[in-house]
Design a protein around this motif. Sequence first.
Motif, PDB file in Angstrom:
ATOM      1  N   VAL A 120      -9.116   5.028  55.897  1.00 12.84           N
ATOM      2  CA  VAL A 120      -8.588   3.722  56.285  1.00 12.84           C
ATOM      3  C   VAL A 120      -9.006   2.672  55.266  1.00 12.84           C
ATOM      4  O   VAL A 120     -10.006   2.825  54.570  1.00 12.84           O
ATOM      5  CB  VAL A 120      -9.047   3.307  57.709  1.00 12.84           C
ATOM      6  N   ALA A 121      -8.208   1.610  55.199  1.00  9.13           N
ATOM      7  CA  ALA A 121      -8.500   0.490  54.311  1.00  9.13           C
ATOM      8  C   ALA A 121      -7.947  -0.774  54.955  1.00  9.13           C
ATOM      9  O   ALA A 121      -7.003  -0.715  55.743  1.00  9.13           O
ATOM     10  CB  ALA A 121      -7.852   0.708  52.946  1.00  9.13           C
ATOM     11  N   ASP A 122      -8.544  -1.892  54.605  1.00  7.24           N
ATOM     12  CA  ASP A 122      -8.070  -3.181  55.097  1.00  7.24           C
ATOM     13  C   ASP A 122      -7.848  -4.115  53.928  1.00  7.24           C
ATOM     14  O   ASP A 122      -8.626  -4.131  52.973  1.00  7.24           O
ATOM     15  CB  ASP A 122      -9.087  -3.792  56.071  1.00  7.24           C
ATOM     16  N   THR A 123      -6.764  -4.875  53.999  1.00  2.00           N
ATOM     17  CA  THR A 123      -6.441  -5.860  52.977  1.00  2.00           C
ATOM     18  C   THR A 123      -5.680  -6.995  53.664  1.00  2.00           C
ATOM     19  O   THR A 123      -5.743  -7.139  54.876  1.00  2.00           O
ATOM     20  CB  THR A 123      -5.644  -5.217  51.816  1.00  2.00           C
ATOM     21  N   THR A 124      -4.990  -7.787  52.874  1.00  2.00           N
ATOM     22  CA  THR A 124      -4.184  -8.876  53.443  1.00  2.00           C
ATOM     23  C   THR A 124      -2.757  -8.788  52.908  1.00  2.00           C
ATOM     24  O   THR A 124      -2.507  -8.131  51.885  1.00  2.00           O
ATOM     25  CB  THR A 124      -4.748 -10.265  53.079  1.00  2.00           C
ATOM     26  N   VAL A 125      -1.852  -9.477  53.570  1.00  2.00           N
ATOM     27  CA  VAL A 125      -0.457  -9.482  53.122  1.00  2.00           C
ATOM     28  C   VAL A 125      -0.319 -10.141  51.758  1.00  2.00           C
ATOM     29  O   VAL A 125       0.687  -9.936  51.076  1.00  2.00           O
ATOM     30  CB  VAL A 125       0.479 -10.179  54.143  1.00  2.00           C
ATOM     31  N   HIS A 126      -1.318 -10.895  51.329  1.00  2.00           N
ATOM     32  CA  HIS A 126      -1.269 -11.608  50.051  1.00  2.00           C
ATOM     33  C   HIS A 126      -1.730 -10.754  48.865  1.00  2.00           C
ATOM     34  O   HIS A 126      -1.544 -11.143  47.721  1.00  2.00           O
ATOM     35  CB  HIS A 126      -2.123 -12.874  50.120  1.00  2.00           C
ATOM     36  N   ALA A 174      -0.843  -8.157  46.904  1.00  2.00           N
ATOM     37  CA  ALA A 174       0.297  -7.313  46.529  1.00  2.00           C
ATOM     38  C   ALA A 174      -0.147  -6.057  45.783  1.00  2.00           C
ATOM     39  O   ALA A 174       0.421  -4.977  45.994  1.00  2.00           O
ATOM     40  CB  ALA A 174       1.285  -8.110  45.680  1.00  2.00           C
ATOM     41  N   ALA A 175      -1.149  -6.166  44.924  1.00  2.00           N
ATOM     42  CA  ALA A 175      -1.602  -5.001  44.160  1.00  2.00           C
ATOM     43  C   ALA A 175      -2.189  -3.938  45.093  1.00  2.00           C
ATOM     44  O   ALA A 175      -1.898  -2.745  44.946  1.00  2.00           O
ATOM     45  CB  ALA A 175      -2.622  -5.421  43.113  1.00  2.00           C
ATOM     46  N   ALA A 176      -3.009  -4.362  46.043  1.00  2.00           N
ATOM     47  CA  ALA A 176      -3.592  -3.403  46.988  1.00  2.00           C
ATOM     48  C   ALA A 176      -2.500  -2.762  47.834  1.00  2.00           C
ATOM     49  O   ALA A 176      -2.506  -1.542  48.053  1.00  2.00           O
ATOM     50  CB  ALA A 176      -4.625  -4.087  47.874  1.00  2.00           C
ATOM     51  N   LEU A 177      -1.562  -3.552  48.296  1.00  6.72           N
ATOM     52  CA  LEU A 177      -0.473  -3.012  49.107  1.00  6.72           C
ATOM     53  C   LEU A 177       0.356  -2.002  48.317  1.00  6.72           C
ATOM     54  O   LEU A 177       0.743  -0.957  48.840  1.00  6.72           O
ATOM     55  CB  LEU A 177       0.407  -4.140  49.641  1.00  6.72           C
ATOM     56  N   ALA A 178       0.597  -2.282  47.039  1.00  5.00           N
ATOM     57  CA  ALA A 178       1.353  -1.344  46.199  1.00  5.00           C
ATOM     58  C   ALA A 178       0.584  -0.039  46.010  1.00  5.00           C
ATOM     59  O   ALA A 178       1.166   1.047  46.095  1.00  5.00           O
ATOM     60  CB  ALA A 178       1.666  -1.981  44.849  1.00  5.00           C
ATOM     61  N   ALA A 179      -0.720  -0.137  45.771  1.00  9.04           N
ATOM     62  CA  ALA A 179      -1.537   1.072  45.607  1.00  9.04           C
ATOM     63  C   ALA A 179      -1.552   1.888  46.896  1.00  9.04           C
ATOM     64  O   ALA A 179      -1.445   3.123  46.867  1.00  9.04           O
ATOM     65  CB  ALA A 179      -2.955   0.696  45.196  1.00  9.04           C
ATOM     66  N   LEU A 180      -1.665   1.210  48.018  1.00 10.65           N
ATOM     67  CA  LEU A 180      -1.674   1.898  49.305  1.00 10.65           C
ATOM     68  C   LEU A 180      -0.326   2.564  49.581  1.00 10.65           C
ATOM     69  O   LEU A 180      -0.262   3.750  49.927  1.00 10.65           O
ATOM     70  CB  LEU A 180      -2.040   0.921  50.421  1.00 10.65           C
ATOM     71  N   ARG A 181       0.762   1.820  49.396  1.00 12.24           N
ATOM     72  CA  ARG A 181       2.109   2.389  49.607  1.00 12.24           C
ATOM     73  C   ARG A 181       2.349   3.581  48.681  1.00 12.24           C
ATOM     74  O   ARG A 181       2.903   4.604  49.093  1.00 12.24           O
ATOM     75  CB  ARG A 181       3.182   1.334  49.343  1.00 12.24           C
ATOM     76  N   GLY A 182       1.938   3.427  47.427  1.00 12.58           N
ATOM     77  CA  GLY A 182       2.126   4.488  46.436  1.00 12.58           C
ATOM     78  C   GLY A 182       1.368   5.762  46.753  1.00 12.58           C
ATOM     79  O   GLY A 182       1.665   6.824  46.214  1.00 12.58           O
ATOM     80  N   ASN A 183       0.391   5.650  47.630  1.00 14.96           N
ATOM     81  CA  ASN A 183      -0.383   6.813  48.041  1.00 14.96           C
ATOM     82  C   ASN A 183      -0.061   7.235  49.473  1.00 14.96           C
ATOM     83  O   ASN A 183      -0.821   7.966  50.096  1.00 14.96           O
ATOM     84  CB  ASN A 183      -1.877   6.542  47.870  1.00 14.96           C
ATOM     85  N   THR A 190      -2.897 -12.494  62.253  1.00 14.84           N
ATOM     86  CA  THR A 190      -3.504 -12.943  60.997  1.00 14.84           C
ATOM     87  C   THR A 190      -2.723 -12.364  59.822  1.00 14.84           C
ATOM     88  O   THR A 190      -1.733 -11.648  60.006  1.00 14.84           O
ATOM     89  CB  THR A 190      -4.975 -12.468  60.905  1.00 14.84           C
ATOM     90  N   ALA A 191      -3.203 -12.610  58.623  1.00  8.71           N
ATOM     91  CA  ALA A 191      -2.593 -12.057  57.413  1.00  8.71           C
ATOM     92  C   ALA A 191      -3.181 -10.684  57.065  1.00  8.71           C
ATOM     93  O   ALA A 191      -2.884 -10.135  56.006  1.00  8.71           O
ATOM     94  CB  ALA A 191      -2.791 -13.018  56.250  1.00  8.71           C
ATOM     95  N   ASP A 192      -4.002 -10.126  57.946  1.00  7.82           N
ATOM     96  CA  ASP A 192      -4.644  -8.839  57.683  1.00  7.82           C
ATOM     97  C   ASP A 192      -3.668  -7.677  57.811  1.00  7.82           C
ATOM     98  O   ASP A 192      -2.738  -7.705  58.622  1.00  7.82           O
ATOM     99  CB  ASP A 192      -5.808  -8.619  58.650  1.00  7.82           C
ATOM    100  N   VAL A 193      -3.920  -6.649  57.009  1.00  7.96           N
ATOM    101  CA  VAL A 193      -3.140  -5.417  57.058  1.00  7.96           C
ATOM    102  C   VAL A 193      -4.131  -4.256  57.086  1.00  7.96           C
ATOM    103  O   VAL A 193      -5.044  -4.180  56.265  1.00  7.96           O
ATOM    104  CB  VAL A 193      -2.213  -5.267  55.833  1.00  7.96           C
ATOM    105  N   HIS A 194      -3.939  -3.358  58.035  1.00 14.67           N
ATOM    106  CA  HIS A 194      -4.744  -2.148  58.143  1.00 14.67           C
ATOM    107  C   HIS A 194      -3.914  -0.996  57.588  1.00 14.67           C
ATOM    108  O   HIS A 194      -2.709  -0.905  57.863  1.00 14.67           O
ATOM    109  CB  HIS A 194      -5.105  -1.899  59.616  1.00 14.67           C
TER     110      HIS A 194
END
Length: 158
Positions: free
Chosen positions: A119-125, A127-136, A146-150
């Motif tokens: 698991v990992a937590d980040t925010t909607v802001h 973008a780099a973390a979200l791309a890395a997560l989606r890519g994996n 909130t702006a949090d994303v799990h």
Amino acid sequence: MDEVGLEELLVVAVEDAEPEEVMPPVAGPPGWTPIRQEAFRAWHRARRPGLAGPLRESTFVIVHEGRTVGSARLAVRGSREVLETGMWLARSRRGRGIGGAALRLLLGEAAEAGARSVVADTTVHNAAALAALRGNGATLIPSEDTADVHAELRPRRS
């Protein structure tokens, strides 16, 4: 992470990241004070025993093209079947796919450790973390309030 790797990581952090991006908060004036630098060292040294150690956490130096560029971690959350991950990269190294590649390696480490989920937590802001997560292959679960994303990922051998 040995002492040489730790000192290289600290140099990168001081030169190309803010303390609050790379370590837990430390009281005192802002910036990379000597006290904050020693706290950075102590934080990483305490994790050397790895997932089986008392803190149940490991940190890794991220090296790209022969240079230290950041750090990643895995930590046991609850049972050893669930590991949490997080990472930071030097500002000048972001946006180059390094985070996604490092995450792939972490998923391999998690598989070797017998984890069933990461698991990992980040925010909607972030973008780099979200791309890395989606890519994996992460399943992203945005917060309703909130702006949090799990994120939830499956460990896999590289």
